[in-house]
Design a protein around this motif. Structure first.
Motif, PDB file in Angstrom:
ATOM      1  N   LEU A 105       0.628  -1.351   0.039  1.00 23.62           N
ATOM      2  CA  LEU A 105      -0.023  -0.158   0.026  1.00 23.62           C
ATOM      3  C   LEU A 105       0.710   1.220  -0.061  1.00 23.62           C
ATOM      4  O   LEU A 105       0.525   2.004  -0.690  1.00 23.62           O
ATOM      5  CB  LEU A 105      -0.920  -0.021   1.294  1.00 23.62           C
ATOM      6  N   ARG A 106       1.891   1.244   0.841  1.00 26.18           N
ATOM      7  CA  ARG A 106       2.691   2.471   0.979  1.00 26.18           C
ATOM      8  C   ARG A 106       3.595   2.792  -0.461  1.00 26.18           C
ATOM      9  O   ARG A 106       3.616   3.839  -0.644  1.00 26.18           O
ATOM     10  CB  ARG A 106       3.860   2.186   1.980  1.00 26.18           C
ATOM     11  N   GLN A 107       3.774   1.596  -1.045  1.00 26.66           N
ATOM     12  CA  GLN A 107       4.562   1.802  -2.443  1.00 26.66           C
ATOM     13  C   GLN A 107       3.585   2.129  -3.601  1.00 26.66           C
ATOM     14  O   GLN A 107       4.005   2.918  -4.523  1.00 26.66           O
ATOM     15  CB  GLN A 107       5.313   0.449  -2.837  1.00 26.66           C
ATOM     16  N   LEU A 108       2.172   1.543  -3.565  1.00 28.73           N
ATOM     17  CA  LEU A 108       1.379   1.577  -4.565  1.00 28.73           C
ATOM     18  C   LEU A 108       0.492   3.045  -4.498  1.00 28.73           C
ATOM     19  O   LEU A 108      -0.163   3.353  -5.412  1.00 28.73           O
ATOM     20  CB  LEU A 108       0.614   0.638  -4.930  1.00 28.73           C
ATOM     21  N   ILE A 109       0.455   3.645  -3.154  1.00 26.94           N
ATOM     22  CA  ILE A 109      -0.712   4.657  -3.073  1.00 26.94           C
ATOM     23  C   ILE A 109       0.145   6.013  -2.746  1.00 26.94           C
ATOM     24  O   ILE A 109       0.426   6.236  -1.473  1.00 26.94           O
ATOM     25  CB  ILE A 109      -1.634   4.282  -2.131  1.00 26.94           C
TER      26      ILE A 109
END
Length: 97
Positions: free
Chosen positions: A87-91
């Motif tokens: 989530l941190r990488q993709l959002i």
């Protein structure tokens, strides 16, 4: 500061899921899986710019979380850590949450 690309209710879901002290609930994980599915369907740049190894790593995490939920289990430990990292990488908007 509120993100321009994510609605306030979505911010709430993402904020909870990114908080390491928050135990993810089944409903939250289902919501985020649907959120990611929609981002991919919309051709979100955070997904389209991934190289093949990154894409496969994120797909494996997505699939693991889906299978955990399919078997009616609650994610914890390594699965949750993998999910939060994805989530941190993709959002990219998460910095504003």
């Amino acid at each position: 500061m509120e993100s321009k690309n994510i609605s306030p209710p979505a911010n709430d879901h993402l904020r909870r899921l990114l908080d390491p002290s928050y135990p993810p609930r089944r409903e939250d994980v289902l919501w985020v899986l649907d959120f990611i599915k929609q981002k991919v369907a919309d051709g979100a740049p955070e997904w389209s710019g991934l190289d093949r190894p990154q894409l496969l790593e994120h797909f494996a995490c997505f699939a693991d979380m889906s299978l955990i939920l399919l078997h009616r289990q609650v994610p914890y430990g390594p699965e949750t850590a993998c999910f939060r990292t994805m989530l941190r990488q993709l959002i990219p908007e998460h910095q504003n949450l």
